[in-house]
Scaffold this motif. Structure first.
Motif, PDB file in Angstrom:
ATOM      1  N   VAL A  45       0.832  -1.185   0.000  1.00  0.00           N
ATOM      2  CA  VAL A  45       0.000   0.000   0.000  1.00  0.00           C
ATOM      3  C   VAL A  45       0.874   1.245   0.000  1.00  0.00           C
ATOM      4  O   VAL A  45       1.660   1.470   0.922  1.00  0.00           O
ATOM      5  CB  VAL A  45      -0.951   0.014   1.221  1.00  0.00           C
ATOM      6  CG1 VAL A  45      -1.790   1.291   1.233  1.00  0.00           C
ATOM      7  CG2 VAL A  45      -1.861  -1.196   1.181  1.00  0.00           C
ATOM      8  N   GLY A  46       0.775   2.033  -1.084  1.00  0.00           N
ATOM      9  CA  GLY A  46       1.486   3.296  -1.184  1.00  0.00           C
ATOM     10  C   GLY A  46       2.935   3.197  -1.592  1.00  0.00           C
ATOM     11  O   GLY A  46       3.639   4.206  -1.593  1.00  0.00           O
ATOM     12  N   GLY A  47       3.441   2.002  -1.986  1.00  0.00           N
ATOM     13  CA  GLY A  47       4.855   1.906  -2.319  1.00  0.00           C
ATOM     14  C   GLY A  47       5.244   0.600  -2.963  1.00  0.00           C
ATOM     15  O   GLY A  47       4.413  -0.169  -3.444  1.00  0.00           O
ATOM     16  N   ARG A  48       6.586   0.360  -2.944  1.00  0.00           N
ATOM     17  CA  ARG A  48       7.235  -0.800  -3.555  1.00  0.00           C
ATOM     18  C   ARG A  48       6.839  -0.887  -5.044  1.00  0.00           C
ATOM     19  O   ARG A  48       6.198  -1.849  -5.504  1.00  0.00           O
ATOM     20  CB  ARG A  48       6.889  -2.088  -2.824  1.00  0.00           C
ATOM     21  CG  ARG A  48       7.822  -3.248  -3.178  1.00  0.00           C
ATOM     22  CD  ARG A  48       7.450  -4.524  -2.469  1.00  0.00           C
ATOM     23  NE  ARG A  48       7.618  -4.420  -1.035  1.00  0.00           N
ATOM     24  CZ  ARG A  48       7.194  -5.330  -0.161  1.00  0.00           C
ATOM     25  NH1 ARG A  48       6.547  -6.396  -0.594  1.00  0.00           N
ATOM     26  NH2 ARG A  48       7.392  -5.160   1.126  1.00  0.00           N
ATOM     27  N   PHE A  49       7.239   0.130  -5.785  1.00  0.00           N
ATOM     28  CA  PHE A  49       6.889   0.230  -7.186  1.00  0.00           C
ATOM     29  C   PHE A  49       7.896  -0.537  -8.060  1.00  0.00           C
ATOM     30  O   PHE A  49       9.065  -0.720  -7.694  1.00  0.00           O
ATOM     31  CB  PHE A  49       6.850   1.701  -7.633  1.00  0.00           C
ATOM     32  CG  PHE A  49       5.945   2.565  -6.789  1.00  0.00           C
ATOM     33  CD1 PHE A  49       4.689   2.114  -6.410  1.00  0.00           C
ATOM     34  CD2 PHE A  49       6.346   3.826  -6.375  1.00  0.00           C
ATOM     35  CE1 PHE A  49       3.849   2.902  -5.647  1.00  0.00           C
ATOM     36  CE2 PHE A  49       5.514   4.630  -5.614  1.00  0.00           C
ATOM     37  CZ  PHE A  49       4.273   4.166  -5.235  1.00  0.00           C
TER      38      PHE A  49
END
Length: 433
Positions: A361-365
């Motif tokens: 959620v919101g990261g680890r792209f």
């Protein structure tokens, strides 16, 4: 006690009575167990002084009458007893005369016998009697002035004045304590009010600063919605984020304008992740795969083609009932389907990211899944739009901001080098044509 009162009334009887020859009788205090005996009072020059002493005694008795008001009931009872005794004495046979020997014998007892013949002895005896009576009257006065039922102490029973003084002191202490408590409550209330006022002022100042910032940002665009987000590189750190999250939804419509010429695939125009499910809603074209719509990590392939480097308007609708979906491009419905996460409600409290696919959620792209190009007019509704509404949005004949996520400048943040720039999408699209 009865005998002492009898002695007192005998003394009063002597003062108030005299025989025809002018002789008077004086009664002395009679000890318990002794017989009463009376003698003739001597006459002489001391009679005036005795009369004066008796008058003073009578005045003292009258003054003490008010202080012994509480003892009237007992005195009345004793008067009744005395009256009965006097009646019994009147009906008794006359006493036999006694000789001189018997008189001396009686005087040898500790009784109220005849007074001494010497006037000075008579005066002394009367003074003693008066002193004894005064002591008894003082005792009655003290009993009247003292509070009944109070335990005696080393200094005696506390007087009423001292008791009242102590109670007044206690009340004063309680009053001062109450005043101190009220003062403390007043001070606490003032502190709480001041703290609340400071918090309110800080909140108002923060809102004022935020409004000023929004006004400055809006000055860059003709309208709050006339801007675009540019993502120029395929990296894992360029992205935009929608500040507003989603509620729980049972249907949705997502519409946007996008422009991309990157390949293979346009990447991820947007993704929505919630705790426990990073792929709650995702629109992605990765590698040589077609454009896909993910709902709760379930996949449906969409017949869209938007990688020609021009502006395209796309809309995606979905409902939890049977998992039915629709795909629109430039106002035309190109495909429909069902069984995409049927009966699954969209979870609330997640994060909407523009240009990246979330592995948490919101990261680890992932840079290979990033969107490269420009995005504008990202709007979201919690219902399925009608085809006529989609056509109006696509040909710029209608303005309908999303009721869940509207496209406004204050609602979009950019990170990692992504930028926001002014854009009038209908004019830019006409120029592209």
């Amino acid at each position: 006690m009865l005998r002492e009162l009898l002695a007192l009334f005998q003394l009063l009887g002597w003062v108030l009575s005299q025989d025809a020859a002018g002789s008077r009788f004086v009664c002395n205090a009679m000890p318990p167990g002794a017989e009463a005996g009376c003698g003739a009072a001597p006459t002489g020059p001391a009679e005036d002084e005795l009369r004066s002493a008796v008058a003073r005694l009578r005045a003292t008795v009258l003054q003490q009458k008010e202080t012994i008001g509480g003892q009237q009931r007992t005195i009345r009872e004793l008067n009744s007893e005395l009256a009965r005794c006097e009646a019994a004495d009147d009906t008794a046979p006359p006493a036999k005369s006694r000789g001189p020997g018997s008189r001396r014998k009686d005087l040898g007892k500790n009784t109220m016998g005849d007074l001494p013949r010497d006037p000075s002895d008579t005066i002394n005896q009367l003074g003693k009697t008066m002193q004894s009576l005064k002591g008894r009257l003082d005792s009655l006065e003290q009993q009247t002035l003292h509070v009944p039922g109070t335990n005696a102490s080393a200094g005696g029973v506390p007087p009423l004045r001292e008791l009242l003084g102590r109670r007044l002191g206690l009340l004063e202490t309680q009053l001062l304590r109450k005043v101190a408590e009220l003062e403390e409550e007043k001070s606490q209330l003032y502190n709480d009010t001041a703290a609340h006022r400071r918090r309110t002022e800080n909140a108002l100042n923060s809102l004022l600063e935020r409004i000023t910032e929004l006004e400055k940002n809006n000055n860059a665009f003709k309208s709050p919605e006339d801007f675009k987000v540019s993502l120029s590189l395929r990296t894992n750190y360029l992205y935009g984020r929608i500040k507003k999250s989603l509620p729980e939804m049972y249907a949705f419509t997502v519409c946007m304008w996008l422009k991309s010429s990157a390949g293979p695939g346009i990447g991820t125009p947007f993704s929505y992740g919630v705790p426990g499910q990073a792929n709650e809603i995702v629109l992605i074209e990765w590698g040589n795969n077609p454009v896909e719509l993910l709902v709760n990590d379930k996949v449906a392939q969409l017949p869209l083609s938007v990688s020609d480097g021009r502006w395209h308007h796309i809309c995606i609708t979905w409902t939890t009932r049977d998992g039915f979906w629709e795909a629109y491009q430039d106002g035309e419905r190109l495909g429909t389907g069902d069984n995409l996460a049927p009966w699954h409600p969209i979870k609330p409290g997640g994060v909407i990211v523009l240009g990246q696919e979330q592995d948490m959620v919101g990261g680890r792209f992932d840079a290979t899944q990033a969107f490269v190009g420009e995005l504008s007019q990202f709007n979201m509704w919690d219902r399925v739009l009608r085809p006529v509404d989609v056509v109006g949005l696509a040909n710029c004949s209608a303005y309908m901001p999303g009721n869940v996520v509207p496209w406004i400048d204050a609602n979009v943040e950019v990170f990692g080098g992504a930028t926001k720039a002014p854009l009038e999408i209908c004019e830019d699209r006409a120029f592209d044509s």
